[in-house]
Motif scaffolding. Structure first.
Motif, short mmCIF file in Angstrom:
data_model
loop_
_atom_site.label_atom_id
_atom_site.label_comp_id
_atom_site.label_asym_id
_atom_site.label_seq_id
_atom_site.Cartn_x
_atom_site.Cartn_y
_atom_site.Cartn_z
N GLY A 12 -6.78 -2.74 4.11
CA GLY A 12 -5.67 -2.71 3.36
C GLY A 12 -4.96 -1.54 3.00
N MET A 13 -5.15 -0.50 3.96
CA MET A 13 -4.29 0.64 3.78
C MET A 13 -3.62 0.98 5.12
SD MET A 13 -4.47 1.77 0.79
CE MET A 13 -4.16 3.38 0.75
N GLU A 14 -3.29 0.22 5.84
CA GLU A 14 -2.59 0.67 7.16
C GLU A 14 -1.20 1.37 7.18
OE1 GLU A 14 -0.41 0.20 10.88
OE2 GLU A 14 0.14 -0.69 9.12
N ASN B 261 -5.20 9.77 -9.28
CA ASN B 261 -6.51 9.45 -8.44
C ASN B 261 -6.47 7.72 -8.36
OD1 ASN B 261 -9.49 8.74 -8.14
ND2 ASN B 261 -9.57 10.71 -8.01
N LEU B 262 -6.60 7.01 -7.09
CA LEU B 262 -6.44 5.77 -6.97
C LEU B 262 -7.72 5.30 -6.18
CD1 LEU B 262 -2.69 4.97 -6.43
CD2 LEU B 262 -3.90 4.61 -8.56
N PRO B 263 -8.10 4.02 -6.55
CA PRO B 263 -9.24 3.46 -5.59
C PRO B 263 -8.71 2.99 -4.44
CG PRO B 263 -8.29 1.82 -7.45
CD PRO B 263 -7.77 3.03 -7.43
N ILE B 264 -9.60 3.03 -3.47
CA ILE B 264 -9.15 2.75 -2.09
C ILE B 264 -9.67 1.29 -1.74
CG2 ILE B 264 -9.25 3.24 0.51
CD1 ILE B 264 -9.89 6.03 -0.19
N PRO B 265 -8.92 0.42 -1.36
CA PRO B 265 -9.51 -1.14 -1.25
C PRO B 265 -10.52 -0.89 -0.02
CG PRO B 265 -7.16 -0.91 -0.32
CD PRO B 265 -7.49 0.52 -0.99
N SER C 77 0.85 -1.18 0.00
CA SER C 77 0.23 0.12 -0.20
C SER C 77 0.97 1.25 0.08
CB SER C 77 -1.07 0.02 1.12
OG SER C 77 -0.19 0.09 2.42
N ILE C 78 2.05 1.09 -0.06
CA ILE C 78 3.07 2.09 0.09
C ILE C 78 3.33 2.91 -1.22
CG2 ILE C 78 5.52 2.98 0.84
CD1 ILE C 78 3.99 2.16 3.15
N GLN C 79 3.77 1.90 -2.26
CA GLN C 79 3.74 2.41 -3.82
C GLN C 79 2.34 2.88 -4.25
OE1 GLN C 79 6.86 0.48 -5.70
NE2 GLN C 79 6.82 -1.07 -4.25
N PRO C 80 2.26 4.13 -4.69
CA PRO C 80 0.80 4.40 -4.98
C PRO C 80 0.71 4.18 -6.51
CG PRO C 80 2.29 6.37 -4.79
CD PRO C 80 3.10 5.24 -4.48
N LEU C 81 0.50 2.94 -6.95
CA LEU C 81 0.64 2.65 -8.50
C LEU C 81 -0.77 1.55 -8.70
CD1 LEU C 81 4.43 1.45 -9.19
CD2 LEU C 81 3.18 3.72 -9.94
N PRO C 82 -1.37 1.93 -9.57
CA PRO C 82 -2.67 0.94 -9.91
C PRO C 82 -2.20 -0.65 -9.63
CG PRO C 82 -2.54 2.77 -11.53
CD PRO C 82 -1.07 2.77 -10.67
N HIS C 83 -1.13 -1.05 -10.09
CA HIS C 83 -0.95 -2.22 -10.02
C HIS C 83 -0.98 -2.90 -8.72
CE1 HIS C 83 0.77 -6.40 -10.17
NE2 HIS C 83 2.04 -5.98 -9.37
N PHE C 84 -0.54 -2.18 -7.62
CA PHE C 84 -0.37 -2.51 -6.43
C PHE C 84 -1.89 -2.56 -5.63
CE2 PHE C 84 4.22 -1.73 -6.97
CZ PHE C 84 4.62 -2.80 -6.68
N LEU D 107 -4.26 11.62 -4.67
CA LEU D 107 -2.92 11.76 -4.39
C LEU D 107 -2.49 13.08 -4.54
CD1 LEU D 107 -2.16 8.25 -5.23
CD2 LEU D 107 -1.67 9.17 -2.86
N PRO D 108 -1.38 13.56 -3.78
CA PRO D 108 -0.52 14.81 -3.83
C PRO D 108 0.02 15.06 -5.41
CG PRO D 108 0.19 13.99 -2.12
CD PRO D 108 -0.75 12.96 -2.82
#
Ligand code: 8V3
Ligand code: ZN
Ligand code: ZN
Length: 491
Positions: free
Chosen positions: A180-182, A90-94, A46-53, A85-86
């Motif tokens: 899934g975002m701790e 725009n990413l979906p939150i699990p 959850s650290i790397q802000p990429l769609p794949h992860f 994100l800064p």
């Protein structure tokens, strides 16, 4: 005749044993950590802000929801929307899972919080094996998330499954809140807890978190406090573009010199924080509390060697523990815009942002500390008479958390530890922060307990993270023993 420890009891054998004997043998339900292997294989970073992860985390939450449904739980997978994100992405939150199993008003309801996202990991970082393939070496199960926090979540599921496999009534109603975002700051978890206060949480009696470690390799522990954290950025700006030090050096107030002096004035070489008033609200040390540190079994020499640190700031066990657990600390984390790459570039950075944070302890107050920090930095800055612009921002404020160790669930957990491990636990605190603990305590207003399963050398967030097979198995049993004890004490 007590069956020998270490012998694998098959399910049929297990059924023939009495309760005491059952806790003395390994359990088939967690002997082969197959589910842990399956879960570790998912790169739910959850650290790397990429769609794949993000997709991987979604997959992880789906698999966990299925597992909980398989257990017979009613599972709600709550859509948490999107996150801006800064950098504009725009990413979906699990989703966050809310699950419940059993609704008997005569039984206490125990809610388990856990997370299934993990820190990043790459083989090249110095892992001996692929971080996303669970590998057993010498009784240690290596893999990212093995101890933080996939293993403990599965141990709780194993405990429930054990009652079912034995056709035994589960003595408590079980709830789960799994996110899934701790590792990324528990995005939108607070809102969900507030929103569900009078619904999902209305009948919850106890909340258990198993997201920390023991202070020993062998001896189990119970955690009754964590420090909070207040995070600051300090920006010093001259203009947008960097300067050449040959053509501007000597005629400027350099932002980096201002910043280094500001950061250098925060804490002295003995670790004492120099911000006036910062210690005012720190709880005074009572004789009773002082004694608690003496009883904790920590080999300072070994601790020092394992940490590969030449010398700590303090040389007694008691002082070390108190400065990790019950006193604030200030850490300087980094400088954005600094020329940190190798080489000898003759640059004067025109704008730099320093980052530092202060671990908070009872009864420090976030807004009081915020004011003290800002005032102090502005005073120091004005003494420099610099023409640059200073901006100090607080970017995160998490309260410290402290539990009442006389709560029913703490006593129940002590008894469960005695049943499974045969010893009384270390009663410890943790210097790091689990932000949701204080939220649970304040919003739900029920007892929160941290019941760790992992050993001190598990290496959470580090290379070669592992959970001992022993801790995974005995941990599953510990949770089951806890259900029995808390049910007995609750009535
Ligand atoms: C992200 N963050 C920023 N301030 C505090 C935190 C939480 C973080 N939590 C952990 O590491 C869990 C330890 N079991 C920490 O304490 O740094
Ligand atoms: Zn964790
Ligand atoms: Zn973590």
């Amino acid at each position: 005749e007590k069956p020998k420890e270490g012998r694998l009891a098959g399910l049929t054998t297990l059924k023939t044993l009495n309760k005491k004997q059952r806790f003395a043998v390994p359990w088939p339900i967690c002997m082969t950590p197959e589910s842990l292997k399956e879960w570790v294989a998912i790169e739910s970073d959850s650290i790397q802000p990429l769609p794949h992860f993000r997709q991987e985390i979604f997959k992880m939450m789906d698999i966990a929801a299925d597992k909980l449904r398989h257990l017979g739980a009613a599972v709600d997978s709550i859509d948490m929307g999107h996150q801006e994100l800064p950098d504009g992405q725009n990413l979906p939150i699990p989703p966050i899972l809310l699950a419940e199993l059993g609704n008997d008003p005569k039984k206490p309801t125990v809610c388990f919080y856990g997370h299934l996202d993990v820190q990043p990991a790459k083989k090249e970082d110095g892992w001996h094996t692929d971080p996303f393939t669970l590998v057993e070496v010498d009784g240690k199960l290596y893999g990212r998330g093995a101890t933080d926090n996939k293993g403990p979540v599965l141990a709780w599921i194993n405990a429930v499954g054990a009652f079912q496999a034995l056709n035994q009534d589960i003595p408590v109603n079980i709830k789960f809140i799994i996110e899934g975002m701790e590792e990324a700051g528990s995005v939108s978890l607070d809102e969900l807890v507030k929103r569900e206060k009078d619904r999902f949480f209305s009948n919850v009696d106890y909340i258990v978190i198993s997201d920390n470690l023991w202070i020993s390799k062998k001896k189990p522990a119970l955690i009754y406090g964590t420090r909070g954290n207040i995070y600051f950025t300090v920006e010093v700006k001259c203009r947008d573009q960097d300067f050449h030090s040959g053509t501007f050096g000597g005629i400027l107030n350099e932002p980096m010199a201002d910043l280094v002096s500001l950061l250098g004035s925060l804490v002295d070489s003995s670790g004492h924080i120099l911000i006036p008033g910062i210690y005012d609200n720190v709880a005074p040390l009572s004789e009773e509390e002082k004694k608690m540190y003496e009883t904790i079994d920590l080999n300072l020499e070994e601790y020092q060697n394992n940490s590969q640190v030449e010398r700590f700031l303090f040389d007694t066990k008691e002082e070390i523990l108190m400065h990790l657990w019950r006193y604030p600390s200030l850490s300087i984390h980094g400088i954005e815009g600094a020329f940190h790459e190798p080489g000898a570039k003759t640059v004067i950075p025109a704008q730099v942002i320093g980052k530092f944070s202060i671990r908070l302890v009872p009864y420090m107050n976030i807004s009081v500390v915020e004011t003290q920090v800002k005032k102090y930095l502005e005073d120091i800055f004005s003494q420099r008479n610099s023409s640059n612009k200073l901006k100090v921002n607080m970017t995160l404020g998490v309260h410290p958390w402290i539990a009442n160790i006389h709560d029913i669930q703490y006593i129940a957990a002590r008894r469960a530890i005695k049943t499974v491990f045969g010893v009384d636990p270390d009663m410890i605190r943790d210097g790091s922060t689990i932000p949701i603990a204080k939220t649970f305590q304040d919003i739900i207003q029920k007892s929160v307990m941290m019941l760790p399963l992992g050993a001190v050398d598990d290496g959470e967030h580090s290379q070669n993270e592992k959970i001992n097979r022993y801790n995974y198995i005995e941990g599953s049993k510990l949770f089951a023993a806890f259900f029995l004890e808390v049910a007995k004490m609750h009535s």
